[in-house]
Design a protein around this motif. Structure first.
Motif, mmCIF file in Angstrom:
data_model
loop_
_atom_site.group_PDB
_atom_site.id
_atom_site.type_symbol
_atom_site.label_atom_id
_atom_site.label_comp_id
_atom_site.label_asym_id
_atom_site.label_seq_id
_atom_site.Cartn_x
_atom_site.Cartn_y
_atom_site.Cartn_z
ATOM 1 N N ASP A 120 -4.639 1.024 -10.982
ATOM 2 C CA ASP A 120 -3.354 1.418 -11.556
ATOM 3 C C ASP A 120 -2.605 0.168 -12.002
ATOM 4 O O ASP A 120 -2.580 -0.836 -11.275
ATOM 5 C CB ASP A 120 -2.546 2.173 -10.488
ATOM 6 C CG ASP A 120 -1.134 2.470 -10.946
ATOM 7 O OD1 ASP A 120 -0.943 3.412 -11.727
ATOM 8 O OD2 ASP A 120 -0.228 1.712 -10.507
ATOM 9 N N ALA A 159 6.866 -4.337 -4.368
ATOM 10 C CA ALA A 159 6.256 -3.010 -4.308
ATOM 11 C C ALA A 159 6.075 -2.460 -5.725
ATOM 12 O O ALA A 159 6.947 -2.657 -6.582
ATOM 13 C CB ALA A 159 7.135 -2.064 -3.496
ATOM 14 N N PRO A 160 4.951 -1.781 -5.979
ATOM 15 C CA PRO A 160 4.740 -1.199 -7.310
ATOM 16 C C PRO A 160 5.911 -0.334 -7.782
ATOM 17 O O PRO A 160 6.282 -0.376 -8.955
ATOM 18 C CB PRO A 160 3.465 -0.370 -7.133
ATOM 19 C CG PRO A 160 2.726 -1.050 -6.023
ATOM 20 C CD PRO A 160 3.814 -1.549 -5.091
ATOM 21 N N ASP A 161 6.529 0.409 -6.861
ATOM 22 C CA ASP A 161 7.645 1.283 -7.240
ATOM 23 C C ASP A 161 8.920 0.515 -7.564
ATOM 24 O O ASP A 161 9.850 1.078 -8.141
ATOM 25 C CB ASP A 161 7.927 2.303 -6.134
ATOM 26 C CG ASP A 161 6.834 3.348 -6.034
ATOM 27 O OD1 ASP A 161 6.052 3.510 -6.996
ATOM 28 O OD2 ASP A 161 6.747 4.001 -4.978
ATOM 29 N N ASP A 162 8.974 -0.770 -7.184
ATOM 30 C CA ASP A 162 10.150 -1.586 -7.490
ATOM 31 C C ASP A 162 10.057 -2.257 -8.862
ATOM 32 O O ASP A 162 11.015 -2.890 -9.305
ATOM 33 C CB ASP A 162 10.359 -2.654 -6.412
ATOM 34 C CG ASP A 162 10.793 -2.048 -5.090
ATOM 35 O OD1 ASP A 162 11.330 -0.906 -5.097
ATOM 36 O OD2 ASP A 162 10.587 -2.695 -4.048
ATOM 37 N N ARG A 168 0.592 -0.590 -12.284
ATOM 38 C CA ARG A 168 1.682 -1.031 -11.399
ATOM 39 C C ARG A 168 1.133 -1.695 -10.134
ATOM 40 O O ARG A 168 1.626 -2.729 -9.686
ATOM 41 C CB ARG A 168 2.590 0.133 -11.005
ATOM 42 C CG ARG A 168 3.525 0.551 -12.084
ATOM 43 C CD ARG A 168 4.370 1.749 -11.622
ATOM 44 N NE ARG A 168 5.284 2.105 -12.684
ATOM 45 C CZ ARG A 168 6.441 1.506 -12.911
ATOM 46 N NH1 ARG A 168 6.855 0.547 -12.116
ATOM 47 N NH2 ARG A 168 7.201 1.876 -13.924
ATOM 48 N N ALA A 169 0.103 -1.090 -9.553
ATOM 49 C CA ALA A 169 -0.523 -1.678 -8.364
ATOM 50 C C ALA A 169 -1.114 -3.042 -8.711
ATOM 51 O O ALA A 169 -0.989 -3.997 -7.939
ATOM 52 C CB ALA A 169 -1.598 -0.746 -7.810
ATOM 53 N N ALA A 190 1.741 -5.645 -9.039
ATOM 54 C CA ALA A 190 2.233 -6.063 -7.725
ATOM 55 C C ALA A 190 1.214 -6.971 -7.032
ATOM 56 O O ALA A 190 1.583 -7.980 -6.416
ATOM 57 C CB ALA A 190 2.541 -4.842 -6.864
#
Length: 184
Positions: free
Chosen positions: A65, A83-86, A67-68, A71
């Motif tokens: 992924d 963090a990927p979500d950040d 985003r992963a 990060a």
């Protein structure tokens, strides 16, 4: 035809349909609380006098992924945990065709924005053998100093980075422009 590993580029590079080594990459525009941008300076393995500054990031693992991967790259190249979500974005996509280690390479990139604390000691523990050979320094850049350095001939990728960072400091508007830097 030799593959990318033959040239020492790494396993994330595969021959594209035209035979040019290709990879997908995730890059992160890391900004601290003083609005400085974190950049890496590297040099060309095939022409050591040629160097440039660029954002943190690198090739994605097969099936990873984006985003992963972004990060992971931040952690591997700096020791910073994001963090990927950040991650904000993608704030930019870029297609690039460039020479490295006397090989023409093609890379498609997605850029994200991350806000972090500038009080951090950088670690190169996650660097690959190639990165240890070609990466020279990691440092925070004040945008005015970066503009002055570019005006004096310092090479920065992506080329409109100072302007892009200034725009993003005002908040991301949700758009993802594309930058084509595919001329060698």
């Amino acid at each position: 035809m030799p593959d990318a590993l033959t040239y020492g580029l790494g396993p994330d590079w595969v021959p594209g349909p035209d035979g040019v080594p290709f990879r997908r990459a995730a890059r992160v525009i890391v900004v601290d609380e003083a609005d400085r941008v974190l950049l890496v300076r590297g040099h060309d393995a095939g022409e050591v006098t040629r160097s440039w500054w660029f954002t943190v990031g690198g090739g994605l693992d097969d099936g990873e992924d984006v985003r992963a991967g972004a990060a992971r790259e931040v952690f591997e190249e700096t020791g910073l945990v994001v963090a990927p979500d950040d991650l904000v974005g993608p704030v930019l996509t870029r297609s690039a065709l460039f020479d490295f280690a006397r090989v023409t390479c093609r890379q498609d990139e997605e850029f994200f924005l991350a806000r972090v604390s500038g009080a951090h000691d950088f670690s190169d523990d996650g660097w690959t053998e190639l990165e240890r050979d070609v990466l020279d320094e990691v440092r925070w850049w004040d945008l005015d100093a970066l503009d002055a350095a570019v005006a004096d001939g310092t090479v920065v990728y992506p080329t409109p980075l100072p302007e892009l960072v200034r725009t993003l400091l005002g908040g991301w508007d949700g758009t993802t422009p594309h930058l084509d830097e595919s001329s060698v």
